[in-house]
Design an enzyme around this catalytic site. Structure first.
Site, PDB file in Angstrom:
ATOM      1  N   GLU A  94      -4.468  17.606 -11.212  1.00 20.67           N
ATOM      2  CA  GLU A  94      -5.086  18.157 -12.424  1.00 20.67           C
ATOM      3  C   GLU A  94      -6.429  18.533 -12.530  1.00 20.67           C
ATOM      4  O   GLU A  94      -6.979  18.022 -13.505  1.00 20.67           O
ATOM      5  CB  GLU A  94      -4.506  17.153 -13.342  1.00 20.67           C
ATOM      6  CG  GLU A  94      -4.607  17.793 -14.784  1.00 20.67           C
ATOM      7  CD  GLU A  94      -3.882  17.069 -15.905  1.00 20.67           C
ATOM      8  OE1 GLU A  94      -2.797  16.394 -15.683  1.00 20.67           O
ATOM      9  OE2 GLU A  94      -4.487  17.280 -17.027  1.00 20.67           O
ATOM     10  N   HIS A 104       0.155  18.770 -26.157  1.00 14.60           N
ATOM     11  CA  HIS A 104       0.213  17.720 -26.047  1.00 14.60           C
ATOM     12  C   HIS A 104      -1.052  16.747 -26.655  1.00 14.60           C
ATOM     13  O   HIS A 104      -0.784  15.550 -27.039  1.00 14.60           O
ATOM     14  CB  HIS A 104       0.320  17.231 -24.327  1.00 14.60           C
ATOM     15  CG  HIS A 104       1.625  17.320 -23.920  1.00 14.60           C
ATOM     16  ND1 HIS A 104       2.233  18.551 -23.833  1.00 14.60           N
ATOM     17  CD2 HIS A 104       2.254  16.539 -23.196  1.00 14.60           C
ATOM     18  CE1 HIS A 104       3.531  18.326 -23.398  1.00 14.60           C
ATOM     19  NE2 HIS A 104       3.507  17.161 -22.922  1.00 14.60           N
ATOM     20  N   LYS A 107       7.078  23.748 -12.462  1.00  8.70           N
ATOM     21  CA  LYS A 107       6.247  22.556 -12.311  1.00  8.70           C
ATOM     22  C   LYS A 107       5.958  22.458 -10.895  1.00  8.70           C
ATOM     23  O   LYS A 107       4.772  21.909 -10.528  1.00  8.70           O
ATOM     24  CB  LYS A 107       6.944  21.180 -12.982  1.00  8.70           C
ATOM     25  CG  LYS A 107       6.029  20.173 -12.749  1.00  8.70           C
ATOM     26  CD  LYS A 107       6.461  18.979 -13.626  1.00  8.70           C
ATOM     27  CE  LYS A 107       5.119  17.904 -13.527  1.00  8.70           C
ATOM     28  NZ  LYS A 107       5.396  16.691 -14.316  1.00  8.70           N
ATOM     29  N   LYS A 131       3.003  11.769 -10.861  1.00 10.01           N
ATOM     30  CA  LYS A 131       2.181  10.998 -11.929  1.00 10.01           C
ATOM     31  C   LYS A 131       3.096   9.809 -12.064  1.00 10.01           C
ATOM     32  O   LYS A 131       4.019   9.790 -12.440  1.00 10.01           O
ATOM     33  CB  LYS A 131       1.957  11.754 -13.126  1.00 10.01           C
ATOM     34  CG  LYS A 131       0.953  12.752 -13.052  1.00 10.01           C
ATOM     35  CD  LYS A 131       0.443  13.156 -14.596  1.00 10.01           C
ATOM     36  CE  LYS A 131      -0.600  14.141 -14.194  1.00 10.01           C
ATOM     37  NZ  LYS A 131      -0.806  14.821 -15.963  1.00 10.01           N
ATOM     38  N   GLU A 178      10.397  19.892 -24.247  1.00 12.57           N
ATOM     39  CA  GLU A 178       9.560  20.030 -23.049  1.00 12.57           C
ATOM     40  C   GLU A 178       9.891  21.452 -22.202  1.00 12.57           C
ATOM     41  O   GLU A 178       9.483  22.051 -21.423  1.00 12.57           O
ATOM     42  CB  GLU A 178       9.524  18.894 -21.802  1.00 12.57           C
ATOM     43  CG  GLU A 178       8.859  17.512 -22.350  1.00 12.57           C
ATOM     44  CD  GLU A 178       7.266  17.692 -22.310  1.00 12.57           C
ATOM     45  OE1 GLU A 178       6.838  18.462 -22.077  1.00 12.57           O
ATOM     46  OE2 GLU A 178       6.809  16.738 -22.829  1.00 12.57           O
ATOM     47  N   ARG A 230       0.706  -1.316  -0.119  1.00 13.94           N
ATOM     48  CA  ARG A 230       0.091   0.045   0.101  1.00 13.94           C
ATOM     49  C   ARG A 230       0.811   1.354   0.002  1.00 13.94           C
ATOM     50  O   ARG A 230       0.406   2.457   0.345  1.00 13.94           O
ATOM     51  CB  ARG A 230      -1.109  -0.062   1.077  1.00 13.94           C
ATOM     52  CG  ARG A 230      -1.779  -1.157   1.419  1.00 13.94           C
ATOM     53  CD  ARG A 230      -3.195  -0.859   2.100  1.00 13.94           C
ATOM     54  NE  ARG A 230      -4.069  -2.037   2.093  1.00 13.94           N
ATOM     55  CZ  ARG A 230      -3.914  -3.105   2.951  1.00 13.94           C
ATOM     56  NH1 ARG A 230      -3.100  -3.212   3.853  1.00 13.94           N
ATOM     57  NH2 ARG A 230      -4.783  -3.981   3.053  1.00 13.94           N
ATOM     58  N   HIS A 248      -0.213  13.646 -28.669  1.00 13.99           N
ATOM     59  CA  HIS A 248      -0.731  12.434 -28.524  1.00 13.99           C
ATOM     60  C   HIS A 248      -1.333  11.734 -29.913  1.00 13.99           C
ATOM     61  O   HIS A 248      -1.232  10.585 -30.273  1.00 13.99           O
ATOM     62  CB  HIS A 248      -1.713  12.253 -27.592  1.00 13.99           C
ATOM     63  CG  HIS A 248      -1.014  12.482 -26.132  1.00 13.99           C
ATOM     64  ND1 HIS A 248      -1.585  12.932 -25.199  1.00 13.99           N
ATOM     65  CD2 HIS A 248       0.274  12.307 -25.723  1.00 13.99           C
ATOM     66  CE1 HIS A 248      -0.729  12.940 -24.090  1.00 13.99           C
ATOM     67  NE2 HIS A 248       0.349  12.696 -24.480  1.00 13.99           N
ATOM     68  N   ASN A 277       0.084  20.552 -20.308  1.00 16.12           N
ATOM     69  CA  ASN A 277      -0.014  19.744 -21.416  1.00 16.12           C
ATOM     70  C   ASN A 277      -0.097  20.711 -22.723  1.00 16.12           C
ATOM     71  O   ASN A 277      -0.661  20.170 -24.079  1.00 16.12           O
ATOM     72  CB  ASN A 277      -1.700  19.185 -21.436  1.00 16.12           C
ATOM     73  CG  ASN A 277      -1.313  18.042 -20.040  1.00 16.12           C
ATOM     74  OD1 ASN A 277      -0.529  17.331 -20.027  1.00 16.12           O
ATOM     75  ND2 ASN A 277      -2.641  17.880 -19.573  1.00 16.12           N
ATOM     76  N   HIS A 283       8.167  11.463 -27.936  1.00 16.02           N
ATOM     77  CA  HIS A 283       7.398  12.370 -27.266  1.00 16.02           C
ATOM     78  C   HIS A 283       7.628  13.845 -27.531  1.00 16.02           C
ATOM     79  O   HIS A 283       6.737  14.601 -27.835  1.00 16.02           O
ATOM     80  CB  HIS A 283       6.892  11.770 -25.731  1.00 16.02           C
ATOM     81  CG  HIS A 283       6.056  12.713 -25.157  1.00 16.02           C
ATOM     82  ND1 HIS A 283       4.730  12.709 -25.340  1.00 16.02           N
ATOM     83  CD2 HIS A 283       6.233  13.643 -24.195  1.00 16.02           C
ATOM     84  CE1 HIS A 283       4.211  13.582 -24.452  1.00 16.02           C
ATOM     85  NE2 HIS A 283       4.932  14.236 -23.849  1.00 16.02           N
ATOM     86  N   ARG A 336      -2.983  22.478 -13.553  1.00 12.09           N
ATOM     87  CA  ARG A 336      -1.964  21.446 -14.039  1.00 12.09           C
ATOM     88  C   ARG A 336      -2.170  21.177 -15.413  1.00 12.09           C
ATOM     89  O   ARG A 336      -1.179  20.837 -16.176  1.00 12.09           O
ATOM     90  CB  ARG A 336      -2.002  20.433 -12.989  1.00 12.09           C
ATOM     91  CG  ARG A 336      -0.587  19.240 -13.509  1.00 12.09           C
ATOM     92  CD  ARG A 336      -0.494  18.259 -12.344  1.00 12.09           C
ATOM     93  NE  ARG A 336       0.558  17.456 -12.723  1.00 12.09           N
ATOM     94  CZ  ARG A 336       1.057  16.468 -11.926  1.00 12.09           C
ATOM     95  NH1 ARG A 336       0.802  16.402 -10.664  1.00 12.09           N
ATOM     96  NH2 ARG A 336       2.049  15.651 -12.230  1.00 12.09           N
TER      97      ARG A 336
END
Ligand code: NAD
Ligand code: GLY
Length: 364
Positions: A239, A250, A229, A145, A187, A123, A254, A247, A267, A243
């Protein structure tokens, strides 16, 4: 370079706050590991490319700990539940308890995988990020993340789970292939272009030093990205709001990555082309001037990054964008420019304007 002064900042999340250390030669500096983790059992998770380069240096610095390692195969295709299970199996086979520590040594793939395993084992056990790609140092290792991919989508299974610390040794970037380094620079540009006009101007002034990976400039760039960040994560960890501004470009990216098949476009390369598309759309909608869009293209071009999408067809891109996670309530939410150095989320982009921008992807 070893032993030079490094910089530190904090991600402010109350009792889950943690430091980010950035500097040359700090991978082997055990004093940067949070003091309460002293002496605990460690599992270093890394991959077959990074292990021969940096595993001994890290393991050698951890005297006073029991140190074991797990070397996974290299590649996004291994960011799977199978690799996740391999980490869990190893922790269990070692008999590691709740006070054990997972150390993620590698790029974003290793960080996401090891972080998710740490989030789940018993956990949740402590983990430390030791990012070795530029993309991971400025983005993936910061903010909590963690995820693995699923056949139905990238990062489909995961958790928000913050590390106990981030140690970004900029010397490790010396061995990064140029294409990976440039993808990380995309980035870096994103932080300036979308969130900090002064940083964007600084990047314009330091483009040559950055391309040449000069240490002081690299340290400054990484720390400024992490500080942007960190502020956003502290305000909106899960998010629900700002946040999403991380993106920028992005949603287009994607679509490019999915449409071309993962791995063909890195990416960061897709993010570069995606930011140019977001800029074109913003110019059409009046929230960015053509001169500002030209500055963005110039900076990306000087880093050798692509400025336009592959010829996959505008209609195909539109369909792929509709499947992106940033669709909420049936409307496409796009991060667009609000002048260079600022951004906003819009859910009211006229489809005709979007299609006009996506036409850049139509075969000639
Ligand atoms: P990566 O982890 O695949 O690393 C890129 C390549 O560089 C790999 O082949 C790796 O083995 C190699 N490498 C790593 N460090 C090296 C070094 N110092 N010298 C030589 N080679 C080295 O890719 P990445 O770009 O670091 O990360 C991409 C991943 O990160 C994706 O899975 C993406 O989903 C994830 N990501 C996560 C977040 C987040 O917030 N968690 C943010 C952005 C991206
Ligand atoms: N990479 C985007 C985020 O961390 O939210």
């Amino acid at each position: 370079m070893t032993g030079a002064v490094h910089k530190t900042l904090e991600v402010g999340l109350g009792d889950r706050s943690y430091p980010i250390h950035v500097g040359p030669g700090i991978l082997g500096d055990a004093t940067l590991i949070p003091a309460d983790l002293a002496g605990r059992d460690v599992l270093i998770v890394t991959n077959a490319t990074v292990a021969p380069l940096y595993l001994d240096r890290l393991a050698g610095a951890l005297s006073g700990h029991r140190v074991e390692s797990l070397v996974l195969p290299d590649g996004e295709q291994f960011k799977t539940l199978t690799s996740f299970t391999a980490i869990i199996d190893r922790l269990a086979d070692l008999g590691y308890h709740r006070d054990a520590v997972v150390m993620a040594l590698g790029g974003g793939v290793i960080g996401d995988l090891a972080g998710f395993a740490a989030a789940c084992y018993q956990r949740g056990i402590a983990f430390v990020q030791l990012p070795t790609t530029l993309l991971a140092q400025v983005d993936a290792a910061v903010g909590g993340k963690t995820a693995v991919n699923h056949a139905a989508g990238k990062n489909l299974i995961g958790a928000f789970y913050q590390p106990r610390g981030v140690i970004a040794d900029t010397d490790t970037l010396d061995t990064l292939p140029v294409r990976e380094y440039r993808a990380g620079l995309a980035e870096v540009v994103k932080y300036g272009a979308g969130l900090d006009a002064a940083f964007f101007a600084w990047l314009e002034d330091h483009r040559d030093a950055l391309s040449e990976r000069r240490t002081p400039v690299l340290v400054e760039a990484v720390i400024r990205c992490c500080s942007i960040k960190a502020a956003i994560v502290a305000e909106d960890e899960r998010e629900a709001g700002c946040r999403a501004l991380l993106n920028l470009g992005h949603t287009f990216a994607h679509a490019i990555e999915t449409g071309t098949g993962y791995g063909r476009w890195l990416h960061g390369e897709a993010v570069a082309a995606g930011m140019v598309m977001a800029a074109d759309l913003s110019v059409r909608l009046g929230s960015l001037s053509e001169a500002e869009a030209a500055r963005l293209r110039s900076l990306l071009e000087s880093f050798g990054l692509p400025l336009s999408p592959p010829a996959m067809g505008g209609d195909a891109m539109l369909e792929l964008m509709g499947m992106d996670k940033k669709v909420s309530g049936g409307r496409l939410h796009l991060v667009l420019f609000d002048g260079l150095g600022a951004s906003l989320v819009r859910a009211d982009v006229p489809i005709t304007e979007l299609k006009a921008v996506l036409a850049a992807s139509d075969p000639a």
